[in-house]
Design an enzyme around this catalytic site. Structure first.
Site, short mmCIF file in Angstrom:
data_model
loop_
_atom_site.label_atom_id
_atom_site.label_comp_id
_atom_site.label_asym_id
_atom_site.label_seq_id
_atom_site.Cartn_x
_atom_site.Cartn_y
_atom_site.Cartn_z
N TRP A 90 0.86 -1.18 0.00
CA TRP A 90 0.00 0.00 0.00
C TRP A 90 0.90 1.23 0.00
CZ3 TRP A 90 -0.21 4.13 3.43
CH2 TRP A 90 -1.18 5.09 3.13
N GLU A 113 -3.01 -3.10 -2.57
CA GLU A 113 -4.14 -2.53 -1.82
C GLU A 113 -4.47 -1.13 -2.32
OE1 GLU A 113 -5.11 -1.17 2.81
OE2 GLU A 113 -3.27 -2.27 2.32
N LYS A 147 -7.00 2.56 -2.39
CA LYS A 147 -7.63 3.51 -1.47
C LYS A 147 -8.34 4.57 -2.27
CE LYS A 147 -6.73 5.84 2.91
NZ LYS A 147 -5.73 6.17 3.95
N ASP A 194 -9.43 -3.07 1.75
CA ASP A 194 -9.52 -2.53 3.10
C ASP A 194 -10.91 -1.94 3.28
OD1 ASP A 194 -9.40 -0.45 5.24
OD2 ASP A 194 -7.31 -1.08 5.37
N HIS A 242 -11.34 1.84 2.79
CA HIS A 242 -10.70 2.49 1.65
C HIS A 242 -11.64 2.76 0.47
CE1 HIS A 242 -6.21 1.58 2.68
NE2 HIS A 242 -6.87 2.17 3.67
N HIS A 248 -8.36 -6.30 4.62
CA HIS A 248 -7.97 -5.63 5.84
C HIS A 248 -9.27 -5.12 6.45
CE1 HIS A 248 -3.41 -4.57 5.30
NE2 HIS A 248 -3.63 -5.86 5.52
N ASP A 269 -11.69 6.85 6.49
CA ASP A 269 -10.80 5.74 6.84
C ASP A 269 -10.14 5.99 8.18
OD1 ASP A 269 -9.30 3.38 6.54
OD2 ASP A 269 -7.65 4.48 5.64
N ASP A 283 -10.04 3.90 10.83
CA ASP A 283 -9.42 2.72 11.44
C ASP A 283 -9.80 2.53 12.90
OD1 ASP A 283 -7.83 1.61 9.21
OD2 ASP A 283 -6.81 3.53 9.30
N ASP A 312 -6.82 -4.24 10.42
CA ASP A 312 -6.04 -3.01 10.30
C ASP A 312 -6.77 -1.88 11.00
OD1 ASP A 312 -4.33 -0.99 9.66
OD2 ASP A 312 -4.66 -1.04 7.51
#
Length: 418
Positions: free
Chosen positions: A184, A225, A227, A258, A261, A285, A293, A295, A325
């Site tokens: 990423w 990955e 985004k 993800d 993302h 993820h 995003d 997390d 993640d």
């Protein structure tokens, strides 16, 4: 009622729909979750010359007890793993290398810098996954790495990724289980770009150079990955969904999705079935985006359940690599690991305890009334009783009892660090 009594009741309820609870738990034991090491130290790492976090990454909070060394981080991971049922993996970033006080730049990293992690993984009998770290570095400060217009900058990061593939292959060979090596990058622009094509062309060429050498897939699995945007790349991200999906499919790489993302109205659960039609393996993820995003720690929400359902009902356990993640420094970091991973495992158990074949038949027959009715009724079926029994059988705390162990570890270990 005891755990056993509640389990017996639940088992009988599920049996009415020909759901084998014992088989569900047996299957669950064999689904590994790749637990990200960076929750334990706020993505700090152990580089001699540390840089401030960059690349649109931010960790908020200052809860006491952050791991300050590899030894502390591994101890914290062991504590979390002791509270999570199942047999899982650990995911490392390149900035967690151990160089014995020597300043080793990322394009010079070697497998030897991760020997302690491999020795620990052997002791724990777990696999390791890996990520090159293309952020928090002087050569990533302007927000461009593999797509940078300067060739010398691109070559630095290309070499870093090549070395990272070798490190992942070392993990796979030493531990007897393939290491997922995921790329990423933060590359993008804060404001409207005047050229979208050229940076993507440079990224494609960089990836081609990284993957030029063929490595043993029984040792390393290559993933990319995407985004949609980040802090500092609000208007344009080079490695978009369309770019990486196209690159992965054309070049036989694993596409990693993800959950934070994508646009807020998109869901990864809805993408899994499409990707499975065209990819032998996909990777995840799992995080929890709050408006963006962010997390946040994974909770047992509807999207997490849907992700698990898509994996289970499509017989994709061996085709979907599940990783986590998230990073939260406002709460106990071991509790964050424990909650997030236990919730991922809970969601998989929830999905395993559903009559998927019957629900598919109702859909094909156009019996949408019965389909919706059953989907709703199963939301309140006693899956929690099966979960408690599963935890008991796996010798981990039942219910919220894990929190007592985290609090004791905090008192005896984490608070001493501060």
């Amino acid at each position: 009622m005891t755990v056993e009594q509640m389990y017996a009741y639940a088992k009988e309820k599920y049996a009415k729909w020909s759901i084998d609870v014992e088989q569900a738990m047996t299957t669950l034991k064999e689904i590994p979750i790749s637990i990200h090491c960076w929750q334990g130290d706020d993505i700090g790492g152990f580089e001699v010359n540390k840089s401030e976090l960059s690349g649109g990454i931010d960790v908020t909070g200052n809860y006491p007890g952050k791991a300050r060394s590899p030894k502390e981080l591994r101890a914290d991971l062991e504590q979390a793993l002791s509270l999570i049922p199942g047999h899982h993996r650990v995911n490392l970033h390149a900035l967690y290398a151990e160089t014995n006080g020597e300043a080793v730049d990322r394009d010079e990293l070697k497998p030897a810098h991760f020997k302690n992690w491999v020795d620990w993984a052997k002791k724990m009998n777990i696999g390791l996954d890996f990520n090159p770290t293309l952020f928090s570095h002087p050569k990533a400060q302007n927000g461009l790495t593999l797509a940078h217009p300067k060739e010398e900058i691109r070559q630095f990061w290309i070499e870093h990724c090549k070395k990272s593939r070798k490190i992942a292959a070392y993990f796979g060979e030493e531990l007897g289980t393939p290491s997922l090596m995921n790329i990423w990058i933060p590359d993008g622009f804060k404001d409207i770009p005047s050229d979208r094509l050229t940076p993507r062309k440079r990224l494609k060429e960089s990836l081609d150079a990284i993957y030029k050498e063929t490595l043993n897939q029984s040792h390393v699995l290559d993933a990319v990955e995407s985004k949609v945007f980040g802090i500092g790349s609000e208007s344009y991200v080079v490695g978009s969904h369309e770019f990486y999906m196209g690159y992965a499919l054309k070049n036989n790489k694993i596409y990693l999705m993800d959950t934070g993302h994508y646009h807020p109205t998109e869901t990864v659960s809805n993408k899994i079935s499409s990707m499975l039609l065209f990819s032998d393996v996909v990777a995840l993820h799992v995080s929890r985006p709050v408006r963006w995003d962010s997390d946040h720690v994974v909770i047992l929400d509807d999207e997490l359940k849907e992700i698990a359902i898509e994996i289970i009902r499509n017989d994709a356990i061996d085709k979907v690599k599940i990783g986590l993640d998230f990073f939260d420094a406002s709460i106990n970091r071991i509790a964050a690991w424990t909650m997030g991973t236990r919730n991922m495992v809970k969601a998989l158990l929830y999905a395993l305890l559903m009559p998927h074949d019957l629900l598919k038949r109702y859909q094909d027959e156009g019996n949408y009334t019965a389909r919706l009715a059953l989907l709703e009724e199963f939301k309140t079926y006693p899956f929690g009783a099966v979960w408690d029994y599963y935890c008991q059988q796996m010798n981990v705390p039942v219910g919220e009892a894990w929190l007592e162990q985290v609090e004791l570890y905090e008192k005896n270990e984490l608070l001493i660090r501060n």
